[in-house]
Motif scaffolding. Structure first.
Motif, PDB file in Angstrom:
ATOM      1  N   GLY A   1       0.813  -1.209   0.000  1.00  0.00           N
ATOM      2  CA  GLY A   1       0.000   0.000   0.000  1.00  0.00           C
ATOM      3  C   GLY A   1       0.841   1.251   0.000  1.00  0.00           C
ATOM      4  O   GLY A   1       2.073   1.206  -0.016  1.00  0.00           O
ATOM      5  N   HIS A   2       0.137   2.379   0.011  1.00  0.00           N
ATOM      6  CA  HIS A   2       0.795   3.677   0.002  1.00  0.00           C
ATOM      7  C   HIS A   2      -0.064   4.660   0.766  1.00  0.00           C
ATOM      8  O   HIS A   2      -1.200   4.358   1.153  1.00  0.00           O
ATOM      9  CB  HIS A   2       1.026   4.159  -1.434  1.00  0.00           C
ATOM     10  N   THR A   3       0.468   5.849   1.003  1.00  0.00           N
ATOM     11  CA  THR A   3      -0.309   6.911   1.618  1.00  0.00           C
ATOM     12  C   THR A   3      -0.949   7.763   0.531  1.00  0.00           C
ATOM     13  O   THR A   3      -0.518   7.748  -0.627  1.00  0.00           O
ATOM     14  CB  THR A   3       0.559   7.788   2.531  1.00  0.00           C
ATOM     15  N   ARG A   4      -1.970   8.498   0.884  1.00  0.00           N
ATOM     16  CA  ARG A   4      -2.681   9.308  -0.112  1.00  0.00           C
ATOM     17  C   ARG A   4      -1.832  10.469  -0.609  1.00  0.00           C
ATOM     18  O   ARG A   4      -1.816  10.793  -1.792  1.00  0.00           O
ATOM     19  CB  ARG A   4      -3.977   9.852   0.502  1.00  0.00           C
TER      20      ARG A   4
ATOM     21  N   GLY B   1       0.317 -14.899  -7.151  1.00  0.00           N
ATOM     22  CA  GLY B   1       0.234 -14.605  -5.725  1.00  0.00           C
ATOM     23  C   GLY B   1      -1.097 -13.967  -5.374  1.00  0.00           C
ATOM     24  O   GLY B   1      -1.945 -13.690  -6.231  1.00  0.00           O
ATOM     25  N   THR B   2      -1.272 -13.713  -4.086  1.00  0.00           N
ATOM     26  CA  THR B   2      -2.466 -13.037  -3.588  1.00  0.00           C
ATOM     27  C   THR B   2      -2.048 -11.692  -3.016  1.00  0.00           C
ATOM     28  O   THR B   2      -1.234 -11.632  -2.094  1.00  0.00           O
ATOM     29  CB  THR B   2      -3.165 -13.858  -2.501  1.00  0.00           C
ATOM     30  N   SER B   3      -2.582 -10.621  -3.586  1.00  0.00           N
ATOM     31  CA  SER B   3      -2.218  -9.271  -3.169  1.00  0.00           C
ATOM     32  C   SER B   3      -3.357  -8.627  -2.389  1.00  0.00           C
ATOM     33  O   SER B   3      -4.532  -8.792  -2.730  1.00  0.00           O
ATOM     34  CB  SER B   3      -1.897  -8.395  -4.396  1.00  0.00           C
ATOM     35  N   TYR B   4      -2.981  -7.893  -1.345  1.00  0.00           N
ATOM     36  CA  TYR B   4      -3.924  -7.090  -0.561  1.00  0.00           C
ATOM     37  C   TYR B   4      -3.416  -5.654  -0.588  1.00  0.00           C
ATOM     38  O   TYR B   4      -2.268  -5.387  -0.228  1.00  0.00           O
ATOM     39  CB  TYR B   4      -4.004  -7.599   0.876  1.00  0.00           C
ATOM     40  N   LEU B   5      -4.281  -4.734  -1.017  1.00  0.00           N
ATOM     41  CA  LEU B   5      -3.866  -3.353  -1.231  1.00  0.00           C
ATOM     42  C   LEU B   5      -4.520  -2.435  -0.203  1.00  0.00           C
ATOM     43  O   LEU B   5      -5.674  -2.648   0.181  1.00  0.00           O
ATOM     44  CB  LEU B   5      -4.257  -2.917  -2.647  1.00  0.00           C
ATOM     45  N   PHE B   6      -3.770  -1.409   0.229  1.00  0.00           N
ATOM     46  CA  PHE B   6      -4.346  -0.403   1.128  1.00  0.00           C
ATOM     47  C   PHE B   6      -3.856   0.979   0.735  1.00  0.00           C
ATOM     48  O   PHE B   6      -2.818   1.133   0.075  1.00  0.00           O
ATOM     49  CB  PHE B   6      -4.001  -0.694   2.601  1.00  0.00           C
ATOM     50  N   GLU B   7      -4.613   1.990   1.160  1.00  0.00           N
ATOM     51  CA  GLU B   7      -4.177   3.382   1.090  1.00  0.00           C
ATOM     52  C   GLU B   7      -4.440   4.017   2.441  1.00  0.00           C
ATOM     53  O   GLU B   7      -5.552   3.905   2.976  1.00  0.00           O
ATOM     54  CB  GLU B   7      -4.921   4.166   0.015  1.00  0.00           C
TER      55      GLU B   7
ATOM     56  N   PRO C   1     -10.749  -8.061   1.608  1.00  0.00           N
ATOM     57  CA  PRO C   1     -10.660  -8.875   0.397  1.00  0.00           C
ATOM     58  C   PRO C   1      -9.390  -8.606  -0.404  1.00  0.00           C
ATOM     59  O   PRO C   1      -8.830  -7.507  -0.385  1.00  0.00           O
ATOM     60  CB  PRO C   1     -11.908  -8.471  -0.403  1.00  0.00           C
ATOM     61  N   ALA C   2      -8.974  -9.630  -1.137  1.00  0.00           N
ATOM     62  CA  ALA C   2      -7.784  -9.509  -1.972  1.00  0.00           C
ATOM     63  C   ALA C   2      -8.027  -8.568  -3.141  1.00  0.00           C
ATOM     64  O   ALA C   2      -9.148  -8.389  -3.616  1.00  0.00           O
ATOM     65  CB  ALA C   2      -7.365 -10.886  -2.488  1.00  0.00           C
TER      66      ALA C   2
ATOM     67  N   THR D   1      -9.624  -2.206  -2.303  1.00  0.00           N
ATOM     68  CA  THR D   1      -8.540  -1.559  -1.562  1.00  0.00           C
ATOM     69  C   THR D   1      -9.074  -1.132  -0.199  1.00  0.00           C
ATOM     70  O   THR D   1     -10.163  -0.555  -0.107  1.00  0.00           O
ATOM     71  CB  THR D   1      -8.044  -0.318  -2.326  1.00  0.00           C
ATOM     72  N   ARG D   2      -8.310  -1.383   0.844  1.00  0.00           N
ATOM     73  CA  ARG D   2      -8.684  -0.907   2.170  1.00  0.00           C
ATOM     74  C   ARG D   2      -8.173   0.514   2.344  1.00  0.00           C
ATOM     75  O   ARG D   2      -6.970   0.774   2.276  1.00  0.00           O
ATOM     76  CB  ARG D   2      -8.088  -1.808   3.258  1.00  0.00           C
ATOM     77  N   VAL D   3      -9.083   1.459   2.536  1.00  0.00           N
ATOM     78  CA  VAL D   3      -8.715   2.857   2.779  1.00  0.00           C
ATOM     79  C   VAL D   3      -8.772   3.085   4.282  1.00  0.00           C
ATOM     80  O   VAL D   3      -9.840   3.008   4.901  1.00  0.00           O
ATOM     81  CB  VAL D   3      -9.660   3.815   2.039  1.00  0.00           C
ATOM     82  N   LEU D   4      -7.618   3.339   4.880  1.00  0.00           N
ATOM     83  CA  LEU D   4      -7.491   3.512   6.328  1.00  0.00           C
ATOM     84  C   LEU D   4      -7.694   4.980   6.670  1.00  0.00           C
ATOM     85  O   LEU D   4      -6.924   5.840   6.260  1.00  0.00           O
ATOM     86  CB  LEU D   4      -6.108   3.039   6.793  1.00  0.00           C
ATOM     87  N   ASP D   5      -8.753   5.257   7.407  1.00  0.00           N
ATOM     88  CA  ASP D   5      -9.111   6.639   7.705  1.00  0.00           C
ATOM     89  C   ASP D   5      -9.866   6.647   9.028  1.00  0.00           C
ATOM     90  O   ASP D   5     -10.015   5.613   9.680  1.00  0.00           O
ATOM     91  CB  ASP D   5      -9.963   7.215   6.575  1.00  0.00           C
ATOM     92  N   ALA D   6     -10.352   7.817   9.431  1.00  0.00           N
ATOM     93  CA  ALA D   6     -11.137   7.906  10.657  1.00  0.00           C
ATOM     94  C   ALA D   6     -12.288   6.901  10.631  1.00  0.00           C
ATOM     95  O   ALA D   6     -12.664   6.339  11.666  1.00  0.00           O
ATOM     96  CB  ALA D   6     -11.670   9.327  10.839  1.00  0.00           C
TER      97      ALA D   6
END
Length: 529
Positions: A336-339, A415-421, A488-489, A497-502
């Protein structure tokens, strides 16, 4: 008082010490069958400064890492190993805590060149089969140390992981392309550390078949390289990569960089000649060359604009190609990466909001995919200021698109990838940092009380930062243990994509404008213009 923990490694005995979990983010760890006397309070067994390769001095200065020699008796493993001399505008050995004015523990550079050491933190050295997390630090490939308080392993170790952090050669020591020396010595160091883990980690309670290699920024670039190299298969099962950089160069460009570096030092661009240069002087020359890079924009192109002279080289051997094209066998991958990746560099340089139209035009010309990328960015961001344009294309080219492409390449390789921001903004200075590069590190480690984290998050951190930290730490532990971070993958069609926020949520990849602009354009190594 219980005796301090002693472990017999394949090279000899090492004595660490019991340490109580500390800090507001400590986790309650799981207990596994204790076979070694352990003090109450779920203490962690901590071992620091264990040598995984011989010191790179003398004939070994620019050589591939050599296996450590065995020793007799018990070697103390309670202090961090020496740090490789650092390059860049803020080298690690001079960074001081803004709060206390005191240097961070363990980051002073020693004249000792015993740089190739690692640290182990285990919740139970008498256990069997604990999942293992091997951390590769960032620092732009020219600085950084595993000893940084940001990487305090208390929280993940208390949650049941055996955490290993690795020091490796950076700057010219690790990456300069030298006649008479192997390329990408830093990656060879990391592979040597992973081989040490395979030989020894069971003695610390870990499972050598359940190793996750993890890193952020240059550390994530290292993880991507390890996924692509032929020398690393079998050394890890899973991988975590935060903010993967798209920073590699061709041998032709790397050779010219080395020639310029040698010219600054008044010597020849060979391993034999540069071995006569003191490591501190060599690191300072890398800093000086980095500061002069803008003068070489016409010939060194994207590398000159990056401000970093010594980067990984696509040499065809250690790194057979850029990871996005060379990755042929997929793994479980959390990436993942930051916004707002590039925002950090604009703020720290004092240029955020002040970049000119000429600077934006130059950045678009260098980093946007040709031929129509610059116009595509202006069309996708109507009314954007020069600073907003420069920040967008720099964030995409340097970190966001490489991270996305690694998820795609890994999935394509089976492979199995899981993405986040990470979208949660740092509250400091009125939120000017946004969700910037590096903000995810203290959140993942739970080191919200470290000096650097307090600089971004405040003291105490806001409740939403504590919550996101708990979610990201839990994702790490779940992923290292089971291969599933809890969402989910990522697949090319759904792009979940999992967006991590408040208020975190799982959505279609949020940076669709960048994804469309870059579609069909390969990520290529930096080359001479």
């Amino acid at each position: 008082m219980p005796e301090q923990p002693v472990i017999r490694t394949t090279e000899g005995l090492v004595r660490g010490r019991w340490e109580q979990p500390h800090g507001p983010e400590q986790q309650q760890g799981q207990q596994h069958g204790q076979r070694q006397e352990q003090p109450a309070g779920r203490a962690l067994a901590v071992f620091r400064g264990i040598r995984y390769a011989q010191p790179p001095v003398g004939a070994l200065r620019f050589a591939a890492p050599a296996e450590p020699e065995p020793w007799d008796g018990v070697r103390e493993a309670t202090a961090f190993g020496p740090v490789v001399p650092q390059s860049g505008p803020m080298p690690t050995e001079t960074v001081e805590s803004a709060e206390s004015g005191e240097s961070a523990e363990g980051t002073a550079v020693s004249e000792d060149s015993d740089w190739l050491t690692l640290n182990v933190c285990t919740p139970d050295p008498g256990a069997a089969g604990l999942p293992v997390l091997v951390w590769i630090h960032g620092g732009g490939f020219i600085s950084g140390t595993a000893n940084d308080p940001l990487y305090d392993p208390t929280a993940p170790a208390s949650a049941g992981l055996v955490v290993v952090s690795v020091n490796y050669r950076v700057g010219a020591e690790g990456f300069a392309l030298l006649e008479g020396a192997p390329a990408n010595r830093a990656f060879l160091d990391q592979i040597a550390a992973l081989r040490w883990v395979r030989r020894n980690i069971a003695r610390f309670g870990g499972d050598p078949a359940l190793v996750t290699v993890a890193g952020q920024s240059a550390g994530a670039g290292s993880v991507a390289a390890l996924l692509a190299t032929d020398a690393a298969p079998g050394l890890f099962r899973r991988a975590v990569a935060h903010s993967v950089p798209g920073t590699h160069c061709t041998p032709a460009l790397a050779a010219e960089v080395t020639a310029e570096l040698a010219k600054l030092l008044g010597t020849a661009p060979t391993a034999a000649a540069l071995a006569e240069v003191h490591p501190r002087r060599l690191a300072s020359a890398v800093t000086d060359l980095g500061a002069a890079l803008p003068e070489r924009l016409a010939r060194w192109g994207r590398l000159a604009h990056s401000g970093i002279a010594t980067v990984p080289v696509v040499d065809g051997e250690v790194l057979p190609g850029s990871p996005w094209s060379a990755l042929t066998e997929g793994v479980d991958l959390l990436v993942g990466h930051t916004r707002d990746e590039f925002r950090l560099f604009g703020v720290l340089s004092g240029r955020h909001g002040r970049f000119t139209e000429e600077e934006a035009r130059l950045a678009l010309g260098l980093f946007a995919p040709p031929p129509g990328g610059p116009d595509a960015y202006r069309a996708a961001l109507p009314g954007a200021t020069p600073s907003e344009l420069l920040e967008a294309v720099s964030s995409d080219a340097l970190f966001r698109v490489p991270s996305l492409r690694l998820a795609e390449a890994n999935a394509a390789a089976g492979g199995t990838s899981y993405l986040f921001e990470l979208a949660l903004p740092a509250p400091a200075l009125g939120g000017v940092f946004g969700a910037c590069h590096g903000l995810d590190v203290p959140l993942a480690f739970g080191t919200l009380d470290s000096p650097a984290a307090r600089h971004f998050l405040g003291d105490p951190p806001p409740p939403e930062a504590v919550r996101v930290s708990a979610e990201l730490r839990e994702a790490w532990v779940r992923f290292a243990t089971t291969g599933d971070p809890g969402w989910p993958a990522f697949e090319p069609d759904g792009q979940l994509t999992r967006v991590l926020d408040a208020r975190s949520e799982t959505v279609r990849y949020p940076e669709q404008a960048a994804r469309r602009i870059w579609a069909g354009h390969p990520l290529t190594a930096y080359d001479l213009s």
